[in-house]
Write an enzyme that holds these catalytic residues in place. Sequence first.
Site, short mmCIF file in Angstrom:
data_model
loop_
_atom_site.label_atom_id
_atom_site.label_comp_id
_atom_site.label_asym_id
_atom_site.label_seq_id
_atom_site.Cartn_x
_atom_site.Cartn_y
_atom_site.Cartn_z
N ASP A 40 0.67 -1.37 0.08
CA ASP A 40 -0.13 0.05 0.01
C ASP A 40 0.88 1.25 -0.16
OD1 ASP A 40 -2.40 1.31 -0.03
OD2 ASP A 40 -3.34 0.21 1.55
N GLU A 82 -0.61 2.12 -5.21
CA GLU A 82 -0.50 3.28 -5.19
C GLU A 82 -1.71 4.22 -5.44
OE1 GLU A 82 -0.48 3.88 -8.57
OE2 GLU A 82 0.87 5.52 -7.92
N TRP A 83 -2.80 3.52 -5.79
CA TRP A 83 -4.25 4.09 -6.12
C TRP A 83 -4.09 5.02 -7.68
CZ3 TRP A 83 -2.89 6.42 -1.39
CH2 TRP A 83 -2.74 5.74 -0.03
N ASP A 111 -2.24 7.13 -8.04
CA ASP A 111 -1.37 8.50 -7.71
C ASP A 111 -0.37 9.02 -8.62
OD1 ASP A 111 -3.57 8.62 -5.96
OD2 ASP A 111 -2.26 8.78 -4.20
N ASP A 167 -10.21 3.52 -3.84
CA ASP A 167 -10.83 2.08 -3.15
C ASP A 167 -12.22 2.03 -3.68
OD1 ASP A 167 -8.48 1.79 -1.55
OD2 ASP A 167 -9.68 1.89 0.23
C1 GLA Z 1 -5.90 1.27 1.41
C2 GLA Z 1 -6.19 0.26 0.19
C3 GLA Z 1 -7.14 -0.91 0.53
C4 GLA Z 1 -7.00 -1.59 1.98
C5 GLA Z 1 -6.79 -0.58 2.97
C6 GLA Z 1 -6.27 -1.30 4.44
O1 GLA Z 1 -7.18 2.10 1.70
O2 GLA Z 1 -6.45 0.95 -0.84
O3 GLA Z 1 -7.44 -1.69 -0.43
O4 GLA Z 1 -5.86 -2.34 1.74
O5 GLA Z 1 -5.81 0.62 2.66
O6 GLA Z 1 -6.10 -0.20 5.34
#
Ligand code: GLA
Length: 405
Positions: A150, A183-184, A186, A205
């Site tokens: 993460d 890392e979404w 970003d 998420d």
């Molecule tokens: C982030 C991630 C999620 C999950 C949470 C856990 O938000 O994107 O998928 O792993 O952390 O805290």
Amino acid sequence: MKPSMNALALAVLILASNAFSQKFEGLALTPPMGWNSWNKFGCNVDEKMIRSMADGMVSSGMKDAGYQYIVIDDCWHGGRDSLGFVYPDSQRFPSGMKALAGYIHSKGLKFGIYSCAGDKTCAGRTGSRGHEYQDALAYASWGVDYLKYDWCNSEGLNSIGAYTTMRNALFAAHRPVVFSLCEWGDTKSWEWAKDVGHLWRTTGDISNCFDCENNHGSWSSWGVMRIVEMRKDIRKYAGPGHWNDPDMLEVGNGMPVNEDRSHFSLWCMMAAPLIAGNDLRAMSKETNEILTNREVLGVDQDSLGIQGYLYTMQDSVEVWVKPLVHGDWAVCFLNRSAGTRKLEFDWSKNIIADDLSQRTLNTNETVYKMRDLWQKKSAGDTKKNISAELAAHNVLVLRLIPEQH
Ligand code: GLA
């Protein structure tokens, strides 16, 4: 050796290990399939529950359908010992991670774990910053096969550097691990992560809804369609061993069955990793039928690994296409609207040319037999137009097979 020589030797060692380091090749040649604790259980994880999920993956038929990884997300951590090695929460995981991995392996499944590039995880547990090599050693000694990594508390870190460090640490620990970057999007991981990891999150998420935004204050989580619409032009970055990851599945977590079916179909059209996020011990027949539909899974797991795309939208019906092996195509019609739609689709008027794969779906030149993948039956051939009613938020998914096939 004088101290200066020590420093020099160390520098040479680090440079050499970087030069010879790589991600583990030959893994995730099709999008990874598994289960992760976060979407349903959040921080509420313990070894008893995780073991029962492994049992559920087998008894539900998901293992036979191809699901492999049981991944514990955030909150398994206890802390670090006096040498800096990470250990699990002893209340939640009294038998330790090695025993848990052993149980999961004994079921013929693989074991995944979660950490974070920052010094704390998103839920404030022990992160890996500064301990990457120690953590990789610990994971290898436990028998970890998959790491989700993460990006919380990463202020001051360079994402390419941080993820490459963990990649190198995993490689140095010598146990093949699927490396899942989180890392979404970003820092646009798809542009740099092909040689770093096997999958990378493309968005924030997911949330358990079809089309909503859930505002949590400083951040939002997103409904299925919001996620789908967020990253439109990145399909070229996906392929065997390196996948765009639009986040884990919410199938079975409360959406109506048609929305779950659409969610799952779109993930398969996008060649997305299929990481279930529901309670595997207690799933409905409908949820089970979605997660284990082998013909739809075949679209996701197609060996070419070409991510599908939105070809067109007519009267709120989206038409998604995905080139498959042997000249086949998957076509997914999705009713985006809240009402029923009459779907009319004339194949002969839609010549679909995909620049990326250099493939063309032209039914004037090739007639295709059609298979309805949710009804699990033949749907005639492409000489006839599609004429069907599509309920709100529902899909029709077809596999087109060239007739001379
Ligand atoms: C982030 C991630 C999620 C999950 C949470 C856990 O938000 O994107 O998928 O792993 O952390 O805290």
